[in-house]
Structures are given as structure tokens and as C-alpha cells.
Design a protein around this motif. Structure first.
Motif, PDB file in Angstrom:
ATOM      1  N   GLY A  72       0.823  -1.386  -0.337  1.00  0.00           N
ATOM      2  CA  GLY A  72       0.022   0.217   0.223  1.00  0.00           C
ATOM      3  C   GLY A  72       0.869   1.458  -0.135  1.00  0.00           C
ATOM      4  O   GLY A  72       0.118   2.437  -0.201  1.00  0.00           O
ATOM      5  N   GLY A  73       2.298   1.350   1.031  1.00  0.00           N
ATOM      6  CA  GLY A  73       2.628   2.676   0.037  1.00  0.00           C
ATOM      7  C   GLY A  73       1.996   3.333   1.940  1.00  0.00           C
ATOM      8  O   GLY A  73       3.187   4.706   2.046  1.00  0.00           O
ATOM      9  N   GLY A  74       1.614   2.539   2.613  1.00  0.00           N
ATOM     10  CA  GLY A  74       1.093   3.251   3.782  1.00  0.00           C
ATOM     11  C   GLY A  74       2.139   3.395   5.245  1.00  0.00           C
ATOM     12  O   GLY A  74       3.566   2.367   4.506  1.00  0.00           O
ATOM     13  N   ALA A  75       1.381   3.156   6.044  1.00  0.00           N
ATOM     14  CA  ALA A  75       2.301   2.618   7.623  1.00  0.00           C
ATOM     15  C   ALA A  75       1.627   1.802   7.571  1.00  0.00           C
ATOM     16  O   ALA A  75       1.134   0.928   7.218  1.00  0.00           O
ATOM     17  N   CYS A  76       2.923   0.578   8.049  1.00  0.00           N
ATOM     18  CA  CYS A  76       3.337  -0.521   8.514  1.00  0.00           C
ATOM     19  C   CYS A  76       2.720  -1.324  10.405  1.00  0.00           C
ATOM     20  O   CYS A  76       3.564  -0.806  10.097  1.00  0.00           O
ATOM     21  N   TRP A  77       2.032  -1.297  10.064  1.00  0.00           N
ATOM     22  CA  TRP A  77       1.034  -1.043  11.894  1.00  0.00           C
ATOM     23  C   TRP A  77       1.754  -2.551  11.859  1.00  0.00           C
ATOM     24  O   TRP A  77       1.701  -3.128  13.233  1.00  0.00           O
ATOM     25  N   VAL A  78       2.145  -3.535  11.229  1.00  0.00           N
ATOM     26  CA  VAL A  78       2.130  -4.924  11.068  1.00  0.00           C
ATOM     27  C   VAL A  78       3.340  -4.521  11.874  1.00  0.00           C
ATOM     28  O   VAL A  78       3.878  -5.752  13.230  1.00  0.00           O
ATOM     29  N   PHE A  79       4.915  -3.934  11.717  1.00  0.00           N
ATOM     30  CA  PHE A  79       5.555  -3.815  12.899  1.00  0.00           C
ATOM     31  C   PHE A  79       4.996  -3.708  14.328  1.00  0.00           C
ATOM     32  O   PHE A  79       6.209  -4.762  15.161  1.00  0.00           O
ATOM     33  N   ILE A  80       4.137  -3.044  14.491  1.00  0.00           N
ATOM     34  CA  ILE A  80       4.004  -2.645  15.857  1.00  0.00           C
ATOM     35  C   ILE A  80       3.481  -3.567  16.254  1.00  0.00           C
ATOM     36  O   ILE A  80       3.372  -3.824  18.110  1.00  0.00           O
ATOM     37  N   GLU A  81       2.456  -4.211  15.985  1.00  0.00           N
ATOM     38  CA  GLU A  81       1.814  -5.674  15.992  1.00  0.00           C
ATOM     39  C   GLU A  81       2.814  -6.866  16.258  1.00  0.00           C
ATOM     40  O   GLU A  81       2.815  -7.580  17.303  1.00  0.00           O
ATOM     41  N   ASP A  82       4.236  -6.924  16.041  1.00  0.00           N
ATOM     42  CA  ASP A  82       4.697  -7.548  16.099  1.00  0.00           C
ATOM     43  C   ASP A  82       5.818  -7.251  17.216  1.00  0.00           C
ATOM     44  O   ASP A  82       6.178  -8.259  17.873  1.00  0.00           O
ATOM     45  N   ARG A  83       5.940  -6.256  17.823  1.00  0.00           N
ATOM     46  CA  ARG A  83       6.392  -5.795  18.865  1.00  0.00           C
ATOM     47  C   ARG A  83       5.838  -5.191  20.123  1.00  0.00           C
ATOM     48  O   ARG A  83       6.455  -4.726  20.722  1.00  0.00           O
ATOM     49  N   PHE A  84       4.918  -5.329  20.098  1.00  0.00           N
ATOM     50  CA  PHE A  84       3.601  -4.994  20.498  1.00  0.00           C
ATOM     51  C   PHE A  84       3.957  -6.156  22.121  1.00  0.00           C
ATOM     52  O   PHE A  84       4.091  -5.098  23.059  1.00  0.00           O
ATOM     53  N   PRO A  85       3.936  -7.349  22.261  1.00  0.00           N
ATOM     54  CA  PRO A  85       3.821  -7.481  23.369  1.00  0.00           C
ATOM     55  C   PRO A  85       5.376  -6.978  24.127  1.00  0.00           C
ATOM     56  O   PRO A  85       5.389  -6.522  25.940  1.00  0.00           O
ATOM     57  N   GLN A  86       6.236  -7.263  23.303  1.00  0.00           N
ATOM     58  CA  GLN A  86       7.839  -6.102  23.994  1.00  0.00           C
ATOM     59  C   GLN A  86       7.553  -4.500  24.339  1.00  0.00           C
ATOM     60  O   GLN A  86       7.861  -4.683  25.474  1.00  0.00           O
ATOM     61  N   LEU A  87       6.990  -4.123  23.733  1.00  0.00           N
ATOM     62  CA  LEU A  87       6.577  -2.877  23.989  1.00  0.00           C
ATOM     63  C   LEU A  87       6.557  -2.617  25.392  1.00  0.00           C
ATOM     64  O   LEU A  87       5.538  -1.309  25.967  1.00  0.00           O
ATOM     65  N   ILE A  88       5.207  -3.661  25.667  1.00  0.00           N
ATOM     66  CA  ILE A  88       4.442  -3.608  26.152  1.00  0.00           C
ATOM     67  C   ILE A  88       4.984  -4.081  27.884  1.00  0.00           C
ATOM     68  O   ILE A  88       4.734  -3.288  28.788  1.00  0.00           O
ATOM     69  N   TYR A  89       6.473  -4.708  27.907  1.00  0.00           N
ATOM     70  CA  TYR A  89       6.512  -5.868  28.937  1.00  0.00           C
ATOM     71  C   TYR A  89       7.554  -5.624  28.975  1.00  0.00           C
ATOM     72  O   TYR A  89       8.441  -5.991  29.881  1.00  0.00           O
ATOM     73  N   GLY A  90       8.461  -5.427  27.773  1.00  0.00           N
ATOM     74  CA  GLY A  90      10.148  -5.329  28.171  1.00  0.00           C
ATOM     75  C   GLY A  90      10.335  -7.317  27.942  1.00  0.00           C
ATOM     76  O   GLY A  90       9.656  -7.322  26.623  1.00  0.00           O
ATOM     77  N   PHE A  91      11.303  -7.168  28.583  1.00  0.00           N
ATOM     78  CA  PHE A  91      11.487  -8.791  28.925  1.00  0.00           C
ATOM     79  C   PHE A  91      11.370 -10.042  29.901  1.00  0.00           C
ATOM     80  O   PHE A  91      11.849 -10.574  29.950  1.00  0.00           O
ATOM     81  N   GLU A 333       6.472   4.505  11.786  1.00  0.00           N
ATOM     82  CA  GLU A 333       5.608   4.506  12.402  1.00  0.00           C
ATOM     83  C   GLU A 333       5.750   4.399  14.230  1.00  0.00           C
ATOM     84  O   GLU A 333       4.839   3.993  15.124  1.00  0.00           O
ATOM     85  N   MET A 334       7.379   3.964  14.733  1.00  0.00           N
ATOM     86  CA  MET A 334       7.460   3.232  16.027  1.00  0.00           C
ATOM     87  C   MET A 334       6.967   4.428  16.613  1.00  0.00           C
ATOM     88  O   MET A 334       6.647   4.762  17.726  1.00  0.00           O
TER      89      MET A 334
END
Length: 366
Positions: A72-91, A333-334
Motif C-alpha cells: 500500500g505504501g502507507g504505515a506498516c502497523w504490522v511492525f507494531i503488532e509484531d513488537r507489541f508484547p515487548q512494548l508493553i512488558y519489555g523482556f 511508525e514506532m
């Protein structure tokens, strides 16, 4: 003679009520306001349209890797979805993420209870939130008791660390800052001098320097057998720093109280502490609500500075994710996601403070 019958009131013109009336009052009240509104809309609408097209219309939402984001050429929210658990809980170990989930749920329920205008037992719930819940949250997150495996704070990260630092700083800096403000206005020279020196010292030092001092120098004041956790050091540094700012905010509120309030309390035979607790401080804190909330919001945003001492808060986790070779090129996106998370929390704090101001309004507000 028949009594005069008044006719019922006619409804207000449609152009003065509802959406049309609100637009006329706020955006088209005069010719120059109308012109300014049109110019602003001409400049803002295209930018909003392009952002909406990038963020929603042409964005990629579903996928497993970066190949899903090349269409699409738009934002890649798949990246955020892939990293979402780490963004919420860390390690935080995946098998034990139910523990921070319980902390999130408990905090949300308690805050919602306190924010609900008709909720009963608010005093008891508030006392539980301040004194008991932090201990329960610490036991759940840290573990080591009741058969729970210990999780080092080095594995905490993302939103979890940001909220821990922000909430602990807010809860501790307000009462500590109040004591400092009272100390600076004290008639005892030693108390006044110590409070003034503390406030002026911490206000003159950048927060980054404070964090470095807390990370590097604080262990020098303890024995080799006593280790101070890095997250705890950052928490102490942020709390001590913002307590000084909070003290000046509250001191401004104390100076705004008329002298007659002090004299009235003295005429009733109230002691110093009863005067402060029951007469002066309630008025001073009410007056300074906007400034207190502004300090809280600054504290919340400044928690992102802990990344310079190796603590993986939300911003640090996001930057670490950007270094992944399989996801290079999606930094926008991040940062948009991180900015949105900070905005949600800060906007919520701001709106609740406005509600408190209206509820406690008794004539100070113009």
C-alpha cells in the motif's frame, strides 16, 4: 375578569443552538474569525488528509513480516503488532506475563473507582491505592514470595517501566514536595535553610545529570554488601528532582492564601499543623491543581530519559526494536505509536484534572 395567560416560550432559532450555533459562536462569530477559520482549514485539512491516508487508508495491518508492508505504501502497523508484547512488558518472561496483567488490571480498576463521581468509600479506596496496592504490585512484579519466581528488574521494560517510574514519582513527590514547601515557609531558620538549599540545588541541576548521579554515585554511599537496583536508583532520582519542583508549585499556592485565613485559624485556637491540614493546604492545593498536573505530566514524559542509564522504558524498547535488521526503515511508525501512548496518558491526566477543578470550584476561578 379572566387572568392573563402567557404564551409559552418560543424555541431558540436553529442557527443559535446545536452544532450550527456552536460553530457560529466559536469559529464564525465575526468576519475576521470566519476568515481566520477558513485559512486554518485550508492549511490543516490537506495535512490531515495525507496523514489519514498514510496511517489508515493505505496502511498495512495484517501480516507476519515486512513483506506485508510493501504493497500500500502507507504505515506498516504490522511492525507494531509484531513488537507489541515487548512494548508493553519489555523482556518479562512470557509465561509470567499474567503478573503484570494483574497489576495493570488492578491499577485500572482503582483509578476508575477513584475517578467515578458516585463511587462509595473513596477515602478507603484511595488509602488502599496509595499504601497497600504498591506493595501488592511489587510482590507480583518482582516475585520471590508465595512460590512466584523472581524476575529481575533488568527484564522489566516498555510501558511497565514507564508506569512504575511515573506513578511512584507522582505518589511520592506530592507529599514530599508539600513538606518542603512548608519547610521553606517555616519560621525556624534551620528548617527553612535546609528546605531552601534542597529545592534550589535540585532545581539547578538537569534531570539527565540527576539520573547519572543516581546510577553511578548512589551506590558509593552504601556498603559493598548492599546493592541498590538500577530501577530503584532512577526512581529515587526522579522523585527527589520533581519534589523540588512540586515544592515551589505548592509554595505558590500557600502564598496565594489571604492572611485572614491564618488569623481566623489562630482565633479558633488551632495548632500549626491543624491550621495547615484543615484550613490552608486544602485551599492551596485546590488553587494549584493546574500547576500540579502540569508537573505530573512533565514527570511522566521525562521518564523517557532513563534510557541513557540503560533502563528499557517504552522509548528505549522502541529504539531497540528499530535496530532489528528485519524491520529497518519503519522508525516513523514506532515513534508515532510511542507518541500516541504518551499522549493518551497525558491527555487523560489533563482531562481528569479539569474535572477536579470544576468539582472543587468555589470562587477562585475567574
Amino acid at each position: 375578569m379572566a387572568e392573563h395567560q402567557f404564551k409559552p416560550d418560543r424555541p431558540a432559532p436553529k442557527s443559535e443552538v446545536g452544532l450550527i450555533g456552536w460553530l457560529r459562536k466559536n469559529f464564525f462569530s465575526t468576519w475576521y474569525n470566519s476568515l481566520f477559520t477558513i485559512v486554518v482549514l485550508y492549511l490543516v485539512i490537506p495535512a490531515l488528509y495525507h496523514f489519514a491516508q498514510w496511517a489508515f487508508i493505505d496502511a498495512s495491518w495484517i501480516g507476519n513480516d515486512r513483506n506485508a508492508c510493501t504493497v500500500g505504501g502507507g504505515a506498516c502497523w504490522v511492525f507494531i503488532e509484531d513488537r507489541f508484547p515487548q512494548l508493553i512488558y519489555g523482556f518479562f518472561p512470557e509465561s509470567m506475563r499474567w503478573r503484570p496483567d494483574l497489576v495493570y488490571l488492578g491499577a485500572a480498576l482503582l483509578i476508575g473507582w477513584l475517578a467515578w463521581p458516585k463511587a462509595p468509600k473513596k477515602i478507603w479506596v484511595g488509602a488502599f491505592t496509595i499504601f497497600i496496592f504498591p506493595i501488592i504490585a511489587l510482590i507480583l512484579l518482582n516475585g520471590g514470595l508465595f512460590g512466584m519466581e523472581k524476575v529481575e528488574t533488568s527484564k522489566w521494560g516498555g510501558v511497565l517501566v514507564t508506569l512504575v517510574l511515573a506513578l511512584s514519582g507522582i505518589v511520592i513527590s506530592l507529599p514530599f514536595g508539600t513538606v518542603l514547601a512548608l519547610g521553606r515557609r517555616s519560621k525556624m531558620p534551620i528548617i527553612r535553610t535546609l528546605s531552601t538549599v534542597y529545592i534550589e540545588f535540585w532545581r539547578a541541576v538537569p534531570l539527565i545529570t540527576v539520573l547519572f548521579m543516581a546510577s553511578v554515585m548512589l551506590p558509593l554511599f552504601t556498603t559493598s554488601d548492599v546493592g541498590i537496583d538500577k530501577l530503584l536508583r532512577a526512581m529515587i532520582g526522579i522523585t527527589m528532582f520533581y519534589s523540588a519542583y512540586m515544592a515551589e508549585v505548592i509554595r505558590g499556592g500557600l502564598q496565594a492564601i489571604p492572611k485572614g485565613q491564618y488569623e481566623a485559624a489562630e482565633s479558633l485556637g488551632l495548632s500549626y499543623w491543624k491550621t495547615m491540614i484543615f484550613v490552608i493546604l486544602p485551599q492551596a492545593l485546590k488553587i494549584t491543581i493546574p500547576s500540579i498536573v502540569n508537573t505530573f505530566i512533565s514527570l511522566f514524559k521525562d521518564t523517557s530519559l532513563v534510557l541513557i542509564i540503560g533502563i528499557f522504558d517504552l522509548l528505549a524498547i522502541g529504539q531497540a526494536a528499530l535496530s532489528d535488521p528485519s524491520w529497518l526503515g519503519f522508525s516513523v511508525e514506532m515513534y508515532v505509536f510511542i507518541a500516541f501512548v504518551f499522549w493518551v496518558f497525558c491527555f487523560g491526566i489533563s482531562r481528569y484534572s479539569i474535572y477536579i477543578e470544576k468539582k472543587l470550584h468555589t470562587g477562585h476561578k475567574n
